[in-house]
Design a protein around this motif. Structure first.
Motif, PDB file in Angstrom:
ATOM      1  N   ILE A   1       0.978  -1.117  -0.069  1.00  0.00           N
ATOM      2  CA  ILE A   1       0.046   0.057  -0.018  1.00  0.00           C
ATOM      3  C   ILE A   1       0.838   1.420  -0.082  1.00  0.00           C
ATOM      4  O   ILE A   1       1.707   1.330   0.831  1.00  0.00           O
ATOM      5  N   VAL A   2       0.649   2.132  -0.770  1.00  0.00           N
ATOM      6  CA  VAL A   2       1.331   3.441  -0.991  1.00  0.00           C
ATOM      7  C   VAL A   2       0.229   4.555  -0.942  1.00  0.00           C
ATOM      8  O   VAL A   2      -0.805   4.457  -1.390  1.00  0.00           O
ATOM      9  N   SER A   3       0.681   5.885  -0.779  1.00  0.00           N
ATOM     10  CA  SER A   3      -0.101   6.987  -1.005  1.00  0.00           C
ATOM     11  C   SER A   3       0.442   8.275  -1.293  1.00  0.00           C
ATOM     12  O   SER A   3       1.796   8.127  -1.266  1.00  0.00           O
ATOM     13  N   SER A   4      -0.214   9.018  -1.781  1.00  0.00           N
ATOM     14  CA  SER A   4       0.496  10.471  -2.153  1.00  0.00           C
ATOM     15  C   SER A   4       0.944  11.208  -0.959  1.00  0.00           C
ATOM     16  O   SER A   4       1.784  12.114  -0.757  1.00  0.00           O
ATOM     17  N   GLY A   5       0.448  10.737   0.270  1.00  0.00           N
ATOM     18  CA  GLY A   5       0.781  11.285   1.467  1.00  0.00           C
ATOM     19  C   GLY A   5       2.293  11.038   2.152  1.00  0.00           C
ATOM     20  O   GLY A   5       2.730  11.904   2.782  1.00  0.00           O
ATOM     21  N   GLY A   6       3.153  10.097   1.376  1.00  0.00           N
ATOM     22  CA  GLY A   6       4.271   9.941   1.475  1.00  0.00           C
ATOM     23  C   GLY A   6       4.742   9.194   2.420  1.00  0.00           C
ATOM     24  O   GLY A   6       5.558   7.950   2.363  1.00  0.00           O
ATOM     25  N   GLY A   7       4.087   9.120   3.619  1.00  0.00           N
ATOM     26  CA  GLY A   7       4.535   8.196   4.706  1.00  0.00           C
ATOM     27  C   GLY A   7       3.758   6.966   4.739  1.00  0.00           C
ATOM     28  O   GLY A   7       3.079   6.599   3.750  1.00  0.00           O
ATOM     29  N   GLU A   8       3.844   6.070   5.931  1.00  0.00           N
ATOM     30  CA  GLU A   8       3.322   4.895   5.707  1.00  0.00           C
ATOM     31  C   GLU A   8       1.831   4.796   5.870  1.00  0.00           C
ATOM     32  O   GLU A   8       1.337   5.840   6.666  1.00  0.00           O
ATOM     33  N   THR A   9       1.115   4.383   4.963  1.00  0.00           N
ATOM     34  CA  THR A   9      -0.422   4.488   4.696  1.00  0.00           C
ATOM     35  C   THR A   9      -0.955   3.075   5.287  1.00  0.00           C
ATOM     36  O   THR A   9      -0.986   2.336   4.656  1.00  0.00           O
ATOM     37  N   TYR A  10      -1.554   3.337   6.653  1.00  0.00           N
ATOM     38  CA  TYR A  10      -2.269   2.018   7.040  1.00  0.00           C
ATOM     39  C   TYR A  10      -3.498   1.741   6.448  1.00  0.00           C
ATOM     40  O   TYR A  10      -4.280   2.777   6.304  1.00  0.00           O
ATOM     41  N   PRO A  11      -3.941   0.426   6.247  1.00  0.00           N
ATOM     42  CA  PRO A  11      -5.355   0.398   5.778  1.00  0.00           C
ATOM     43  C   PRO A  11      -6.338   0.950   6.838  1.00  0.00           C
ATOM     44  O   PRO A  11      -6.296   0.619   7.960  1.00  0.00           O
ATOM     45  N   CYS A  12      -7.666   1.387   6.045  1.00  0.00           N
ATOM     46  CA  CYS A  12      -8.658   1.834   7.215  1.00  0.00           C
ATOM     47  C   CYS A  12      -9.323   0.547   7.966  1.00  0.00           C
ATOM     48  O   CYS A  12      -9.071  -0.658   7.253  1.00  0.00           O
ATOM     49  N   GLY A  13     -10.204   1.020   8.793  1.00  0.00           N
ATOM     50  CA  GLY A  13     -10.805  -0.121   9.490  1.00  0.00           C
ATOM     51  C   GLY A  13     -11.766  -1.228   8.415  1.00  0.00           C
ATOM     52  O   GLY A  13     -11.590  -2.230   8.526  1.00  0.00           O
ATOM     53  N   ILE A  14     -12.390  -0.546   7.465  1.00  0.00           N
ATOM     54  CA  ILE A  14     -13.221  -1.494   6.652  1.00  0.00           C
ATOM     55  C   ILE A  14     -12.463  -2.173   5.781  1.00  0.00           C
ATOM     56  O   ILE A  14     -12.749  -3.400   5.774  1.00  0.00           O
ATOM     57  N   CYS A  15     -11.208  -1.755   5.360  1.00  0.00           N
ATOM     58  CA  CYS A  15     -10.371  -2.731   4.445  1.00  0.00           C
ATOM     59  C   CYS A  15      -9.747  -3.528   5.134  1.00  0.00           C
ATOM     60  O   CYS A  15      -9.848  -4.490   4.892  1.00  0.00           O
ATOM     61  N   ARG A  16      -9.631  -3.315   6.732  1.00  0.00           N
ATOM     62  CA  ARG A  16      -8.903  -4.569   7.377  1.00  0.00           C
ATOM     63  C   ARG A  16     -10.147  -5.575   7.724  1.00  0.00           C
ATOM     64  O   ARG A  16      -9.638  -6.616   7.758  1.00  0.00           O
ATOM     65  N   GLN A  17     -11.240  -5.240   7.709  1.00  0.00           N
ATOM     66  CA  GLN A  17     -12.479  -6.010   8.098  1.00  0.00           C
ATOM     67  C   GLN A  17     -12.462  -6.997   6.827  1.00  0.00           C
ATOM     68  O   GLN A  17     -12.492  -8.232   6.892  1.00  0.00           O
ATOM     69  N   VAL A  18     -12.367  -6.593   5.449  1.00  0.00           N
ATOM     70  CA  VAL A  18     -12.347  -7.321   4.409  1.00  0.00           C
ATOM     71  C   VAL A  18     -11.188  -8.031   4.118  1.00  0.00           C
ATOM     72  O   VAL A  18     -11.379  -9.399   3.832  1.00  0.00           O
ATOM     73  N   MET A  19      -9.915  -7.827   4.480  1.00  0.00           N
ATOM     74  CA  MET A  19      -8.867  -8.470   4.606  1.00  0.00           C
ATOM     75  C   MET A  19      -8.952  -9.632   5.203  1.00  0.00           C
ATOM     76  O   MET A  19      -8.661 -10.763   4.963  1.00  0.00           O
ATOM     77  N   GLY A  20      -9.578  -9.464   6.689  1.00  0.00           N
ATOM     78  CA  GLY A  20      -9.739 -10.814   7.589  1.00  0.00           C
ATOM     79  C   GLY A  20     -10.487 -11.701   6.914  1.00  0.00           C
ATOM     80  O   GLY A  20     -10.602 -12.797   7.292  1.00  0.00           O
ATOM     81  N   GLU A  21     -11.868 -11.091   6.139  1.00  0.00           N
ATOM     82  CA  GLU A  21     -12.812 -12.081   5.569  1.00  0.00           C
ATOM     83  C   GLU A  21     -11.960 -13.287   4.644  1.00  0.00           C
ATOM     84  O   GLU A  21     -12.213 -14.469   4.793  1.00  0.00           O
TER      85      GLU A  21
END
Ligand code: THU
Length: 127
Positions: free
Chosen positions: A75-95
């Protein structure tokens, strides 16, 4: 596929981000256990709640193509720093992938990896 290569694919996917509202572009690259890679970007909407994150774009592309077994996501972003996945995406990853490795890049270009279960313990499931 190395972690650096996966990050590069996420950076390429970020170029397609549609983020006219937040101006915050995100890219993701999902490595399946069979070696296939699915990429995604965030896709915003004027009805903000209809926005789809980059991670879920990649995961939904993979699942819709018959891939459900995942090894890692960069995962990368234009913010430049580490971009952690949001809570909804984490829930989908867990599935689909509670053993997923999450690869992030910091502002100095250094890669760090996290185990999904370390950043989303006790995610919801119907058990
Ligand atoms: N966003 C992602 O694509 N992934 C995340 O994990 C967090 C947030 C997007 C959604 C929105 O388009 C923008 O970043 C700002 O929230």
């Amino acid at each position: 596929m190395t972690d650096s290569e996966l990050i590069m694919l996420a950076e390429k996917a970020m170029e397609n981000a549609y983020a006219p509202y937040s101006k915050f572009k995100v890219g993701a690259a999902l490595l399946c256990t069979d070696g296939k890679v699915f990429t995604g970007c965030n896709i915003e909407n004027s009805s903000f709640g209809a926005t789809n994150c980059a991670e879920r774009t990649a995961i939904f592309k993979a699942v819709s193509e018959g891939c459900r077994s995942f090894e890692a996501i960069a995962i990368v972003s234009s913010g430049g720093g580490e971009t952690y996945p949001c809570g909804i995406c984490r829930q989908v990853m867990g599935e689909f992938a509670p053993n997923l490795r999450i690869i992030l890049k910091n502002s100095e270009g250094k890669l760090t990896q996290y185990k999904f279960m370390d950043i989303m313990p006790n995610f919801f499931s119907l058990n």
